[in-house]
Write an enzyme that holds these catalytic residues in place. Sequence first.
Site, PDB file in Angstrom:
ATOM      1  N   VAL A  12      76.225 110.340   6.939  1.00  0.00           N
ATOM      2  CA  VAL A  12      76.970 111.336   7.588  1.00  0.00           C
ATOM      3  C   VAL A  12      78.351 110.961   7.726  1.00  0.00           C
ATOM      4  O   VAL A  12      79.165 111.730   7.433  1.00  0.00           O
ATOM      5  CB  VAL A  12      76.179 111.776   8.952  1.00  0.00           C
ATOM      6  CG1 VAL A  12      76.977 113.015   9.540  1.00  0.00           C
ATOM      7  CG2 VAL A  12      74.839 112.005   8.565  1.00  0.00           C
TER       8      VAL A  12
ATOM      9  N   GLY B 135      81.131 104.945  12.919  1.00  0.00           N
ATOM     10  CA  GLY B 135      79.955 104.895  11.845  1.00  0.00           C
ATOM     11  C   GLY B 135      80.304 105.764  10.638  1.00  0.00           C
ATOM     12  O   GLY B 135      80.329 106.965  10.677  1.00  0.00           O
TER      13      GLY B 135
ATOM     14  N   LYS C 178      58.248 113.689  15.233  1.00  0.00           N
ATOM     15  CA  LYS C 178      58.942 112.563  14.755  1.00  0.00           C
ATOM     16  C   LYS C 178      58.013 111.471  14.650  1.00  0.00           C
ATOM     17  O   LYS C 178      56.998 111.477  15.017  1.00  0.00           O
ATOM     18  CB  LYS C 178      60.046 112.188  15.816  1.00  0.00           C
ATOM     19  CG  LYS C 178      61.179 111.230  15.280  1.00  0.00           C
ATOM     20  CD  LYS C 178      62.088 112.017  14.792  1.00  0.00           C
ATOM     21  CE  LYS C 178      63.334 111.326  14.387  1.00  0.00           C
ATOM     22  NZ  LYS C 178      64.320 111.891  13.420  1.00  0.00           N
TER      23      LYS C 178
ATOM     24  N   GLY D  88      78.435 105.827   7.692  1.00  0.00           N
ATOM     25  CA  GLY D  88      77.363 105.859   6.993  1.00  0.00           C
ATOM     26  C   GLY D  88      77.128 107.049   6.086  1.00  0.00           C
ATOM     27  O   GLY D  88      78.224 107.659   5.805  1.00  0.00           O
TER      28      GLY D  88
HETATM   29  P1  NAD Z   1      73.533 105.447   8.407  1.00  0.00           P
HETATM   30  O1  NAD Z   1      72.353 104.293   8.596  1.00  0.00           O
HETATM   31  O2  NAD Z   1      73.657 105.955   7.110  1.00  0.00           O
HETATM   32  O3  NAD Z   1      74.909 105.276   9.009  1.00  0.00           O
HETATM   33  C1  NAD Z   1      75.131 104.570  10.253  1.00  0.00           C
HETATM   34  C2  NAD Z   1      76.454 103.783  10.128  1.00  0.00           C
HETATM   35  O4  NAD Z   1      76.842 103.140  11.451  1.00  0.00           O
HETATM   36  C3  NAD Z   1      76.361 102.484   9.374  1.00  0.00           C
HETATM   37  O5  NAD Z   1      77.460 102.484   8.395  1.00  0.00           O
HETATM   38  C4  NAD Z   1      76.566 101.519  10.435  1.00  0.00           C
HETATM   39  O6  NAD Z   1      77.038 100.372   9.797  1.00  0.00           O
HETATM   40  C5  NAD Z   1      77.200 101.959  11.387  1.00  0.00           C
HETATM   41  N1  NAD Z   1      77.036 101.490  12.545  1.00  0.00           N
HETATM   42  C6  NAD Z   1      75.868 101.091  13.130  1.00  0.00           C
HETATM   43  N2  NAD Z   1      76.152 100.549  14.606  1.00  0.00           N
HETATM   44  C7  NAD Z   1      77.459 100.662  14.628  1.00  0.00           C
HETATM   45  C8  NAD Z   1      78.183 100.331  15.828  1.00  0.00           C
HETATM   46  N3  NAD Z   1      78.006  99.532  17.021  1.00  0.00           N
HETATM   47  N4  NAD Z   1      79.799 100.356  15.723  1.00  0.00           N
HETATM   48  C9  NAD Z   1      80.171 101.201  14.519  1.00  0.00           C
HETATM   49  N5  NAD Z   1      79.398 101.521  13.494  1.00  0.00           N
HETATM   50  C10 NAD Z   1      77.998 101.167  13.439  1.00  0.00           C
HETATM   51  O7  NAD Z   1      72.895 106.886   9.036  1.00  0.00           O
HETATM   52  P2  NAD Z   1      73.374 108.476   9.010  1.00  0.00           P
HETATM   53  O8  NAD Z   1      72.263 108.730   8.308  1.00  0.00           O
HETATM   54  O9  NAD Z   1      74.770 108.432   8.769  1.00  0.00           O
HETATM   55  O10 NAD Z   1      73.153 108.796  10.459  1.00  0.00           O
HETATM   56  C11 NAD Z   1      74.066 108.747  11.485  1.00  0.00           C
HETATM   57  C12 NAD Z   1      73.616 109.308  12.698  1.00  0.00           C
HETATM   58  O11 NAD Z   1      73.236 110.589  12.936  1.00  0.00           O
HETATM   59  C13 NAD Z   1      72.017 108.643  13.214  1.00  0.00           C
HETATM   60  O12 NAD Z   1      72.167 108.476  14.709  1.00  0.00           O
HETATM   61  C14 NAD Z   1      71.163 109.590  12.886  1.00  0.00           C
HETATM   62  O13 NAD Z   1      70.101 109.670  13.729  1.00  0.00           O
HETATM   63  C15 NAD Z   1      72.011 111.038  13.044  1.00  0.00           C
HETATM   64  N6  NAD Z   1      71.535 112.116  12.076  1.00  0.00           N
HETATM   65  C16 NAD Z   1      71.639 111.674  10.964  1.00  0.00           C
HETATM   66  C17 NAD Z   1      71.100 112.938   9.977  1.00  0.00           C
HETATM   67  C18 NAD Z   1      71.143 113.031   8.541  1.00  0.00           C
HETATM   68  O14 NAD Z   1      71.191 113.816   7.905  1.00  0.00           O
HETATM   69  N7  NAD Z   1      71.464 111.756   7.980  1.00  0.00           N
HETATM   70  C19 NAD Z   1      70.710 114.007  10.560  1.00  0.00           C
HETATM   71  C20 NAD Z   1      70.755 114.152  11.863  1.00  0.00           C
HETATM   72  C21 NAD Z   1      71.240 113.171  12.756  1.00  0.00           C
END
Ligand code: NAD
Length: 358
Positions: free
Chosen positions: A183, A179, A80, A181
Site C-alpha cells: 500500500v 512503510g 478475520k 510495502g
Molecule cells: P506490506 O507487508 O506489503 O508492507 C508493510 C511495509 O512496512 C513493509 O515494506 C515493511 O518492511 C514495512 N515495515 C514493517 N515494520 C516497519 C517499521 N517498524 N517501520 C517502518 N516500516 C516498517 O503490507 P501492506 O499490504 O502494504 O499493508 C500495510 C498496512 O496496511 C498493514 O497494517 C495492513 O494491515 C494495512 N492494510 C492493508 C490493506 C491492503 O490492501 N494491503 C488493506 C487494509 C489495511
Amino acid sequence: MLTIKKLTIPGYEQVIEGVDPARKLHCFIAIHNTVLGPALGGTRIYPYGKPEEALHDVLRLSRGMTYKSAIAEDGLGGGKSVIIADSHTQKTPELLHAFAEVLDSLKGQYIAAEDVGSTLADMALIRQKTPYVASLPGDRSSGDPSRFTAWGIFRGIQAVSKKLWHTKSLRGRSVAIQGLGSVGAKLAILLFWEGARLIVTDLDQRVTHSFAHDYSAEVVGTDEIFSVPCDIFAPCALGAIVNSDTVKSLKCAAIAGSANNQLDTDETGWKLMEKGILYAPDYIINSGGIINAAAEFEPGGYNPSVARDKTNHIYDHLMKIFHRAEAEKKPTNEVANALAEYHIAHKIGKRKIPIQFS
Ligand code: NAD
C-alpha cells in the site's frame, strides 16, 4: 488429526480454534457480526509468540472489519482469521489445506481473503478445498486489494486537506509515510504525481533508497518518522503506532494511513484531538481493499470501475465524520464507531442478494 474447537467470546457470533499438529496448523477464525452480510476479512499468517496473542489479534481485527464494512455499505459483516506461522518459512500447501478445512466448517458465514503474510496464490490453494474465499487470482477475481486501498488512502488524504486547508490539492504538502510495502509504495507514487513532498521510512533500505532516487523522497529512520515535522503522517506498516509514547512526539497536522488499528486505545483519539491532530479513522480510510473484494460478489461479476467509484466515497465518508466530530466536539474515532453502530442497528447497507458460492 484436525480438531476444531468452539470458543465462547461475549460480543462475537462465533470464534473457532483449529489445530492439526501433523500439518502444523494452529489457527483462529473470529466472526464478529453478520447482521449486514457474511463476514469477510483477511487471513493473517504471523509467528505470534503465544496463542493468546493470536486470539487477541483476530478478535480486534474481526471487530474492525464489522465497522469497516458497515460504513462502506458493502453488504458484508466482520470476520478475520489468523494462522500462527512464519509466512516465509512455515507456510506449506498442507498447512493451507488444513486451514481450508477449518474455514469450510463455517459454511460461508466467513469468507477468507489475502492479508499480511498471505498471498493470492495462497488463496488459490485454499480454494482447492473450500469455495469460501475471495481475492483469488484469475479473470473473475478482484485481485490485489492494495491498489484500491492505496487509492482510498489518497482520497482520504484529499479529504483531510479539504478539511484543514480548504483545498483538495496536495501540491507542496509533506506526507510522512511509514512503510513502503504494497500500500505505502503505491500511495507514495500517487502523492508524488500530485505534487506532494515525500518523507519515508521502511525496514528495507533498498526500498527507501529507490524512493529517494525515483521520487525525491527524504528518508528518515524508523523511529524518527514519529517526530519528523510534516503535514500528514501516513502509517502504512503496523498497528498501535499511535500510543501514549508516540503521541507526544508527533509533529503533524493529521494522521491518514492504511495500517489497521492505528490507535492503541480509543482514549488516544482524545489525546490527538487535544493536540489538534486530525485523525482519519483507519477502518474508513483503508476500506478500499474490502470495497474491491466485495465487488467480486456483485450480481454482474467483478468490475474494477464500480469498485473505484465506491472507493471514491471514502472522501465523503471522512468529510461527514470530520464535520460531525467538530460539531459534537468528539474524537473522529468515536464518531466513526457511533456511525458504524448506527448502520448495523438500522441494517443500513444490508446485503439484498445472497452470495452464490460455487
Ligand atoms: P506490506 O507487508 O506489503 O508492507 C508493510 C511495509 O512496512 C513493509 O515494506 C515493511 O518492511 C514495512 N515495515 C514493517 N515494520 C516497519 C517499521 N517498524 N517501520 C517502518 N516500516 C516498517 O503490507 P501492506 O499490504 O502494504 O499493508 C500495510 C498496512 O496496511 C498493514 O497494517 C495492513 O494491515 C494495512 N492494510 C492493508 C490493506 C491492503 O490492501 N494491503 C488493506 C487494509 C489495511
